[in-house]
Design a protein around this motif. Sequence first.
Motif, PDB file in Angstrom:
ATOM      1  N   VAL A  77       0.821  -1.206   0.000  1.00 38.90           N
ATOM      2  CA  VAL A  77       0.000   0.000   0.000  1.00 38.90           C
ATOM      3  C   VAL A  77       0.860   1.262   0.000  1.00 38.90           C
ATOM      4  O   VAL A  77       0.629   2.193  -0.775  1.00 38.90           O
ATOM      5  CB  VAL A  77      -0.964   0.011   1.207  1.00 38.90           C
ATOM      6  CG1 VAL A  77      -1.644   1.368   1.377  1.00 38.90           C
ATOM      7  CG2 VAL A  77      -2.010  -1.099   1.074  1.00 38.90           C
ATOM      8  N   LEU A  78       1.865   1.303   0.875  1.00 35.05           N
ATOM      9  CA  LEU A  78       2.635   2.522   1.100  1.00 35.05           C
ATOM     10  C   LEU A  78       3.954   2.596   0.336  1.00 35.05           C
ATOM     11  O   LEU A  78       4.629   3.619   0.379  1.00 35.05           O
ATOM     12  CB  LEU A  78       2.920   2.682   2.602  1.00 35.05           C
ATOM     13  CG  LEU A  78       1.683   2.804   3.495  1.00 35.05           C
ATOM     14  CD1 LEU A  78       2.086   2.732   4.964  1.00 35.05           C
ATOM     15  CD2 LEU A  78       0.920   4.082   3.187  1.00 35.05           C
ATOM     16  N   GLY A  79       4.344   1.508  -0.328  1.00 34.11           N
ATOM     17  CA  GLY A  79       5.648   1.495  -0.973  1.00 34.11           C
ATOM     18  C   GLY A  79       6.772   1.425   0.047  1.00 34.11           C
ATOM     19  O   GLY A  79       7.892   1.865  -0.213  1.00 34.11           O
ATOM     20  N   TYR A  80       6.488   0.879   1.227  1.00 33.38           N
ATOM     21  CA  TYR A  80       7.457   0.740   2.297  1.00 33.38           C
ATOM     22  C   TYR A  80       8.263  -0.548   2.118  1.00 33.38           C
ATOM     23  O   TYR A  80       7.912  -1.412   1.321  1.00 33.38           O
ATOM     24  CB  TYR A  80       6.750   0.690   3.656  1.00 33.38           C
ATOM     25  CG  TYR A  80       6.417   2.028   4.281  1.00 33.38           C
ATOM     26  CD1 TYR A  80       6.450   3.214   3.579  1.00 33.38           C
ATOM     27  CD2 TYR A  80       6.025   2.084   5.613  1.00 33.38           C
ATOM     28  CE1 TYR A  80       6.138   4.419   4.185  1.00 33.38           C
ATOM     29  CE2 TYR A  80       5.710   3.284   6.226  1.00 33.38           C
ATOM     30  CZ  TYR A  80       5.765   4.451   5.510  1.00 33.38           C
ATOM     31  OH  TYR A  80       5.468   5.635   6.113  1.00 33.38           O
TER      32      TYR A  80
ATOM     33  N   ILE B 173       8.161  -1.524   9.431  1.00 36.58           N
ATOM     34  CA  ILE B 173       8.256  -1.169   8.019  1.00 36.58           C
ATOM     35  C   ILE B 173       8.318   0.343   7.905  1.00 36.58           C
ATOM     36  O   ILE B 173       7.887   1.066   8.803  1.00 36.58           O
ATOM     37  CB  ILE B 173       7.072  -1.741   7.203  1.00 36.58           C
ATOM     38  CG1 ILE B 173       5.744  -1.133   7.650  1.00 36.58           C
ATOM     39  CG2 ILE B 173       7.037  -3.263   7.305  1.00 36.58           C
ATOM     40  CD1 ILE B 173       4.563  -1.497   6.758  1.00 36.58           C
ATOM     41  N   GLY B 174       8.895   0.810   6.796  1.00 33.23           N
ATOM     42  CA  GLY B 174       8.989   2.247   6.603  1.00 33.23           C
ATOM     43  C   GLY B 174       9.557   2.567   5.243  1.00 33.23           C
ATOM     44  O   GLY B 174       9.821   1.680   4.431  1.00 33.23           O
ATOM     45  N   PRO B 175       9.773   3.852   4.995  1.00 30.90           N
ATOM     46  CA  PRO B 175      10.346   4.264   3.717  1.00 30.90           C
ATOM     47  C   PRO B 175      11.788   3.767   3.581  1.00 30.90           C
ATOM     48  O   PRO B 175      12.437   3.447   4.581  1.00 30.90           O
ATOM     49  CB  PRO B 175      10.285   5.789   3.778  1.00 30.90           C
ATOM     50  CG  PRO B 175      10.171   6.125   5.220  1.00 30.90           C
ATOM     51  CD  PRO B 175       9.534   4.963   5.899  1.00 30.90           C
ATOM     52  N   GLN B 176      12.262   3.702   2.356  1.00 25.68           N
ATOM     53  CA  GLN B 176      13.623   3.210   2.078  1.00 25.68           C
ATOM     54  C   GLN B 176      14.675   3.879   2.961  1.00 25.68           C
ATOM     55  O   GLN B 176      15.618   3.225   3.389  1.00 25.68           O
ATOM     56  CB  GLN B 176      13.998   3.465   0.610  1.00 25.68           C
ATOM     57  CG  GLN B 176      13.310   2.558  -0.364  1.00 25.68           C
ATOM     58  CD  GLN B 176      13.991   1.214  -0.480  1.00 25.68           C
ATOM     59  OE1 GLN B 176      14.338   0.595   0.513  1.00 25.68           O
ATOM     60  NE2 GLN B 176      14.163   0.739  -1.689  1.00 25.68           N
ATOM     61  N   GLU B 177      14.515   5.176   3.211  1.00 24.57           N
ATOM     62  CA  GLU B 177      15.532   5.890   3.994  1.00 24.57           C
ATOM     63  C   GLU B 177      15.512   5.516   5.463  1.00 24.57           C
ATOM     64  O   GLU B 177      16.405   5.881   6.216  1.00 24.57           O
ATOM     65  CB  GLU B 177      15.415   7.400   3.820  1.00 24.57           C
ATOM     66  CG  GLU B 177      14.101   8.006   4.212  1.00 24.57           C
ATOM     67  CD  GLU B 177      13.084   8.066   3.085  1.00 24.57           C
ATOM     68  OE1 GLU B 177      12.068   8.751   3.272  1.00 24.57           O
ATOM     69  OE2 GLU B 177      13.276   7.432   2.029  1.00 24.57           O
TER      70      GLU B 177
END
Length: 124
Positions: A25-28, A41-45
């Motif tokens: 959903v979030l691209g996480y 989970i989280g953003p690439q950074e």
Amino acid sequence: MACRMSELVLDCRDPEALARFWCEVLGYVVLGREGDGSVEIGPQEGFGGLQPTLVLSPSDEPKTGKLRLHIDVNATDRDQDAELQRLLAAGATTADVGQSGMESWHVLADSEGNEFCLLRTRLD
């Protein structure tokens, strides 16, 4: 000085399955796993950026009733209708929390029944 939201914690029955759903959903991406079965989970950074991470924490307690806090999401690269179809294909389901049908958002639920809303505005 103020605080900034850095992570959200969601109790769930199956952290791995919910992590897959919310990553889609979030691209996480999965940032880490804890010995208790929690998945972050989280953003690439990673942790500490502009977007909060999501910690999926195992719990045997069943979800009862409407969540008191829910997540709102916005499409970033398509209109609301196309994003709705993508979310449904990813495993989201429509949810009824008493809306009138005249709202500009769609109420959905993840694979464990946790409500979230798809808002109309597209964000860059």
